[in-house]
Write an enzyme that holds these catalytic residues in place. Sequence first.
Site, PDB file in Angstrom:
ATOM      1  N   ASP A 411     -10.268  37.138 185.331  1.00 57.12           N
ATOM      2  CA  ASP A 411      -9.389  38.275 185.038  1.00 57.12           C
ATOM      3  C   ASP A 411      -7.968  38.009 185.564  1.00 57.12           C
ATOM      4  OD1 ASP A 411      -8.390  40.791 184.613  1.00 57.12           O
ATOM      5  OD2 ASP A 411     -10.030  41.856 185.602  1.00 57.12           O
ATOM      6  N   GLY A 470      -5.576  40.749 176.041  1.00 58.82           N
ATOM      7  CA  GLY A 470      -5.041  40.438 174.711  1.00 58.82           C
ATOM      8  C   GLY A 470      -3.633  39.857 174.703  1.00 58.82           C
ATOM      9  N   ASP A 491      -8.377  48.166 179.389  1.00 58.01           N
ATOM     10  CA  ASP A 491      -9.659  48.679 179.892  1.00 58.01           C
ATOM     11  C   ASP A 491     -10.117  49.932 179.129  1.00 58.01           C
ATOM     12  OD1 ASP A 491      -9.100  46.752 181.744  1.00 58.01           O
ATOM     13  OD2 ASP A 491      -9.646  47.976 183.475  1.00 58.01           O
TER      14      ASP A 491
HETATM   15  C1  GLA Z   1      -9.564  44.822 185.330  1.00 62.02           C
HETATM   16  C2  GLA Z   1     -10.569  44.524 184.214  1.00 62.02           C
HETATM   17  C3  GLA Z   1     -11.784  45.404 184.390  1.00 62.02           C
HETATM   18  C4  GLA Z   1     -12.414  45.155 185.756  1.00 62.02           C
HETATM   19  C5  GLA Z   1     -11.375  45.376 186.848  1.00 62.02           C
HETATM   20  C6  GLA Z   1     -11.899  44.947 188.213  1.00 62.02           C
HETATM   21  O1  GLA Z   1      -9.060  46.097 185.229  1.00 62.02           O
HETATM   22  O2  GLA Z   1      -9.987  44.707 182.954  1.00 62.02           O
HETATM   23  O3  GLA Z   1     -12.728  45.155 183.359  1.00 62.02           O
HETATM   24  O4  GLA Z   1     -12.925  43.856 185.807  1.00 62.02           O
HETATM   25  O5  GLA Z   1     -10.194  44.655 186.594  1.00 62.02           O
HETATM   26  O6  GLA Z   1     -10.965  45.139 189.225  1.00 62.02           O
END
Ligand code: GLA
Length: 683
Positions: A411, A470, A491
């Site tokens: 991430d 994205g 998210d």
């Molecule tokens: C981001 C991701 C989420 C999750 C959080 C964890 O927001 O997009 O899916 O993994 O981090 O902190």
Amino acid sequence: MKIKNNTHLSIILGLVISFSLMGPEQLSAQTVWLDQLDLSVATQGHGTPGSNKSVDGKTLTIAGKTFDRGFGTHAESSLLIQLDGKAIAFTAQVGIDDEVAGRQPAVEFIINGDGQKLWSSGVMRLGDAAKSCLVQLAGIQKLELVVTDGGNGNYYDHADWADAKFETTGVTTFKTYNPVASEPYILTPQPSAKPRINSAKVFGVRPGSPFQYFVAATGDRPMSFSASGLPKGLKIDQQTGIISGSLSKAGTYEVILGAKNAKGKAEKKLRIVCGDRIALTPPMGWNSWNCFANEVSADKVKRAADAMVKSGLINHGWTYVNVDDFWENNRDSKDQSLRGKFRDEAGNIVSNSRFVDMKDLADYVHSLGLKIGLYSSPGPWTCGGCAGSYGYEKQDAESYAKWGFDYLKYDWCSYGNVINGLPNNDPSKVSSLSYKGGNELNTAIKPFKIMGEYLRQQPRDIVFSVCQYGMSDVWKWGDSVNGNCWRTTNDITDTWVSVKNIALDQDKSAAYAKPGNWNDPDMLVVGTVGWGNPHKSKLKPDEQYLHISLWSLFSAPLLIGCDMEKLDDFTLNLLTNDEVIEINQDPLGKQATCVQTIGDLRIYVKELEDGSRAVGFCNFGLDRMEFSYKDFEKIGLNGRFQVRDLWRQTNISEIETKSGELLLKVPAHGVVLYKFSPAKLME
Ligand code: GLA
């Protein structure tokens, strides 16, 4: 001054016109404040609709001016009010609430009456003075107060309808409503007592990697399993249905799987492709984030894995049990269980005290026939402020492999700070989320390429899930960094607005989906979710059917986000429909796109390996649709087809596309999901 006079004049005129239309019993005008109505039925992006409060529960404030009364909402939002011709005028002061300072919100307030736009604020930005709104309502039956995101696609907009009130013909209240049905209903039939094999028809593995494939099957137990034609190096456990071993040579192997119980026997062809590519069908499983967020622990993960087995979900193909953020130590949490050193002397990542033994956890999950996943960030910190992989990518990939992990979600989070040149270990200078560099191709690709390479060098197959929301059209280069799936959007939350907007944003990347590469619209928001504050998904039942249908049509990774120990019958019905799952897992690996719209109805079509097509008639509107459909050729269907309702698992009819028609009844925010199979296939 002039405007004010006109305003008064219009209200007086409105009153005169309305009183002349009224019966003698209703002659005293009334004021009804918007905050006196039931605002809880409003649909909005996040949060709870605020009566006399902002979304964050504070005093309504627009450009420094405070208001005692009104409706604080989160764009996008919609509130429907039944006026029945009994309102004369609506007035309000509208604007963005100051509590979103620091971001760059934009919104537009719109008032629709009986389907016509009556008023719009134009795009408003933070700091704009409240705009006065006056709308004449004589004769209007249904009113909709809408706030859009002003075209900026931003999720942070808090919008206030301040001082909002109606002048009425004498009535003292109005009913607010939401036409989307709220009673759950079950469509998925109970599985047969006879065996049915539900696991994917194709499976990819790299030469030398440990092989693990579970023959997922429903039907009475005891059940025994077989696999004929297994290549050298693989064996099946007849009791558990787990195929294991490893293949030394690349090649494609056709295997016949068998499942037998007292009621009968089922067979299914499995194509094992040993080569360069894995995740040949979208990964299916569970992830801890939407449910536990920063409260995850090894114990909760084990219990989720147990529930995957006990609930029977494992028999429908659900496989991965993925730990998201917060298995590492945290930089600034007050919770002592998250405090500790980030790495050992040799630089190896250290799990926090809730995850005492990562290998033990992985072994446990594998022993159930499941697989296990993990999470990290290419930046120094994860989005939640735990230790990330920056500078330690090779060691981290090696740790994951050594522990026995099968999946990594990687991430972006704080990686933008690296581009800024900030020191990677100075917590005070590094923010958890910085998009900087994410929209420039070189910097966007670099960190994922590094980790993709290291994962590839490990002696086991690790699905690589790229998560950067994205940026830089990740779908165009995700495969080149060994990515197996990549988030296409921000998210998700359990609101209609979130699911709808994410769904509407998927067509752009659809052409890039293929076996081994999946666009990821984020995890499922059905069941008990809540990011640490558990509650039942706020999506209405029809919205949940639509959500699961679309994610299946999109060939999206299916990652359940709910508390696995609180699965209710309705949620299980959503997650155990083998014919719906089969659409998601189709070996051709195409992603549906919207090929026709009829008003708010969007028709998504997905080509399937056997020449059939899955078609989702998706109603994004607030009115139930009932009509006769005949545009088959427009959606690419020519000839005779058997039409099957996938949720109900029943054949509807056989149609000839030139002359036939189908009566469709699609609920508001709901779906009809059909499979059209060429009639000759069915003979
Ligand atoms: C981001 C991701 C989420 C999750 C959080 C964890 O927001 O997009 O899916 O993994 O981090 O902190």
